[in-house]
Design a protein around this motif. Structure first.
Motif, mmCIF file in Angstrom:
data_model
loop_
_atom_site.group_PDB
_atom_site.id
_atom_site.type_symbol
_atom_site.label_atom_id
_atom_site.label_comp_id
_atom_site.label_asym_id
_atom_site.label_seq_id
_atom_site.Cartn_x
_atom_site.Cartn_y
_atom_site.Cartn_z
ATOM 1 N N UNK A 206 0.821 -1.209 0.000
ATOM 2 C CA UNK A 206 0.000 0.000 0.000
ATOM 3 C C UNK A 206 0.856 1.261 0.000
ATOM 4 N N UNK A 208 0.720 5.901 -0.918
ATOM 5 C CA UNK A 208 -0.108 7.093 -1.138
ATOM 6 C C UNK A 208 0.485 7.959 -2.237
ATOM 7 N N UNK B 1 16.332 15.709 8.036
ATOM 8 C CA UNK B 1 15.633 16.112 6.805
ATOM 9 C C UNK B 1 16.283 15.498 5.562
ATOM 10 N N UNK B 13 4.366 8.134 -1.472
ATOM 11 C CA UNK B 13 4.693 7.678 -0.119
ATOM 12 C C UNK B 13 4.600 6.151 -0.120
ATOM 13 N N UNK B 16 3.077 2.375 4.237
ATOM 14 C CA UNK B 16 1.650 2.356 4.564
ATOM 15 C C UNK B 16 1.407 2.927 5.964
ATOM 16 N N UNK B 22 1.612 12.176 11.243
ATOM 17 C CA UNK B 22 1.265 13.576 11.004
ATOM 18 C C UNK B 22 0.203 13.986 12.014
#
Ligand code: SF4
Ligand code: SF4
Lengths: 395, 95
Positions: A206, A208, B1, B13, B16, B22
């Motif tokens: 999975x 994003x 960073x 991204x 998962x 966040x």
């Protein structure tokens, strides 16, 4: 095996899409592109391709669907013109920012207002900063060849970027010309099976797409995008070399026509380059050393290579079939930048800019002749009276 | 960073469930407060919360996760409460 045919530019491009047999085609019709998606829809209806067709309610939605399907892991195409491209604008940036290798023929057409359906380059030039690769095509043959090569360029592992293939509305899209198709198997082998990179539909992994990236990393992501764009030239040259072996037709970053020993030259895109080459020949017969440069890869723009190809000239006219109101023509700005950086030992050609053919206004041999003769005078020492000027306009 | 050379092209991204990292709770200007005595355990708050910030254990509402609650007030709006008395009220943050 290749097959010689007499077809319109739209039919040629629709057949290139058929031969690529994409997984998904999202579409919304707009003149003069309609013919491409209409023909492609028939291929789908007749089972000639395996493509899933998505009829969207607007071009914004067509591009959005293309982005979703591409992120999901499919080979995806769409096509548009003019207002359609303008409506896609925000999604164009998303397709490139997500590194999605969507292939999109753009049948160049003027932008409204006033409303006009005919060919000029306002649409494509307006999209030059969207992060898409742009290949421009003089003829049905070039539009067909560029569409086939576009899949290889877009899907290349070094870049994975969306590619726009531009051709002139009506002049090429609707005129019947002689050209050569490659065989279906040849194209299939040349393009190859689609390789996915980080597909959303890989349920085992999975992931994003489209995260929020603020001041901490956005600048770094854009630096990466700049880096990837820098690799496109090599990919285009490599794919073009392979295509030449297959087809016998040679393509580079741009086409040079009688340029090596020329004193003056036109820089001109797409179909009008054909007319101009005839006039270059005519002036050569009269002893005037004229030449021509026709850009093919407009984004990324090959500044060094074009600078090198033009720096020995005495005078050059950049012909723009689009205007940047309040600025010079869009291609003039690129050529000026290229010439400023080119190492000409302190010498560089005098540059002028003519705006021609807006809204499909005919570009005649007499227009090319008039400009080349003016260049010849400038090369002989006559002063440049206006940097940017409209031609073929009633005064 | 991270440096630009370390980034995944397309800003994909690959990890998962990373949105848990966040913490959106810092955006809040109003905080929901649970009045347990008025709660009928209908779980409408849990169903409507856009940020999965309503904590539920063994099928029962147990409070809010203020690391992720943005203070939108949807839970308070939807909460039927007991006999017209809300089980969730919104209070200005910091008071
Ligand atoms: S205020 Fe909004 S975010 Fe917070 S718990 Fe209620 S519904 Fe969820
Ligand atoms: S919506 Fe109100 S009554 Fe229902 S579980 Fe949540 S807090 Fe309790």
């Amino acid at each position: 095996m290749g097959k010689v045919v007499a077809v319109t530019g739209n039919e040629a491009v629709a057949n290139a899409l058929r031969q690529a047999d994409p997984d998904v085609c999202s579409l919304y019709p707009i003149t003069p592109q309609t013919d491409i998606v209409q023909r492609f829809s028939s291929f789908v209806a007749n089972g000639v391709v395996q493509t899933e067709l998505l009829n969207a309610e607007s071009e914004h939605s067509a591009m959005s669907a293309a982005i979703g399907a591409s992120a999901a892991g499919g080979r995806v195409v769409t096509a548009t013109s003019s207002q359609g491209l303008a409506l896609m604008w925000e999604m164009l940036h998303i397709a490139s920012g997500m590194n999605l290798p969507i292939v999109m023929p753009l049948v160049n057409r003027a932008l409204s207002a006033p409303l006009n359906i005919h060919g000029d380059h306002s649409d494509g030039m307006g999209a030059r900063d969207t992060g898409w690769v742009q290949l421009w095509s003089e003829s049905a043959q070039e539009a067909y060849d560029n569409t086939i090569m576009a899949f290889r360029v877009a899907e290349h592992a070094d870049i994975r970027l969306p590619v726009m293939v531009c051709m002139d509305g009506f002049i090429v899209s609707h005129s019947i010309a002689r050209m050569e198709y490659l065989g279906d198997e040849e194209v299939k082998n040349f393009i190859g099976p689609y390789q996915t990179v980080n597909p959303l539909l890989d349920m085992e992994h999975p992931k994003s797409f489209g995260p929020l990236i603020l001041t901490d990393l956005y600048h770094e992501y854009k630096r990466l995008q700049h880096e990837i764009m820098g690799r496109v030239k090599n990919v285009v040259l490599q794919v073009s070399d392979e295509f030449e072996k297959l087809s016998g037709r040679k393509y580079g970053l741009f086409e040079s026509y009688r340029l090596d020993d020329a004193d003056i030259a036109l820089v001109i895109l797409n179909s009008a380059a054909g007319t101009s080459k005839d006039v270059v020949d005519e002036l050569r017969d009269k002893g005037i050393k004229a030449g021509l440069l026709k850009p093919r890869l407009f984004r990324p723009f090959p500044y060094e290579e074009i600078g090198k190809a033009l720096k020995h000239l005495k005078a050059v006219c950049v012909m723009d079939r689009a205007d940047s109101f309040g600025g010079y023509g869009p291609m003039f700005m690129e050529i000026s930048s290229a010439m400023y950086q080119a190492d000409g030992n302190g010498k560089r050609p005098k540059l002028i800019n003519k705006i021609y053919g807006l809204g499909g206004r005919d570009y005649m041999p007499s227009d090319a002749r008039q400009v080349l003769l003016e260049l010849n005078e400038i090369a002989g020492g006559a002063p440049v009276t206006a940097v940017k000027e409209y031609i073929g306009v009633r005064e | 960073m991270k440096k630009w050379t370390e980034l995944v092209p397309g800003a994909v991204v690959l990890e998962a469930g990373s949105s848990a990292k966040f913490k959106t709770g810092s955006w809040r200007t109003f905080r929901p407060e649970w009045l347990q005595e008025n709660c009928i355990q209908c779980l409408m708050c849990w169903l409507y919360c856009p940020d999965m910030a309503v904590k539920v254990a063994d099928g029962k509402m147990t409070g809010f996760d203020y690391d992720y609650c943005k203070g939108c007030g949807v839970c308070a709006k939807e909460c039927p409460g007991k006999q017209g008395k809300k089980a969730i009220i919104m209070k200005p943050e910091g008071k």
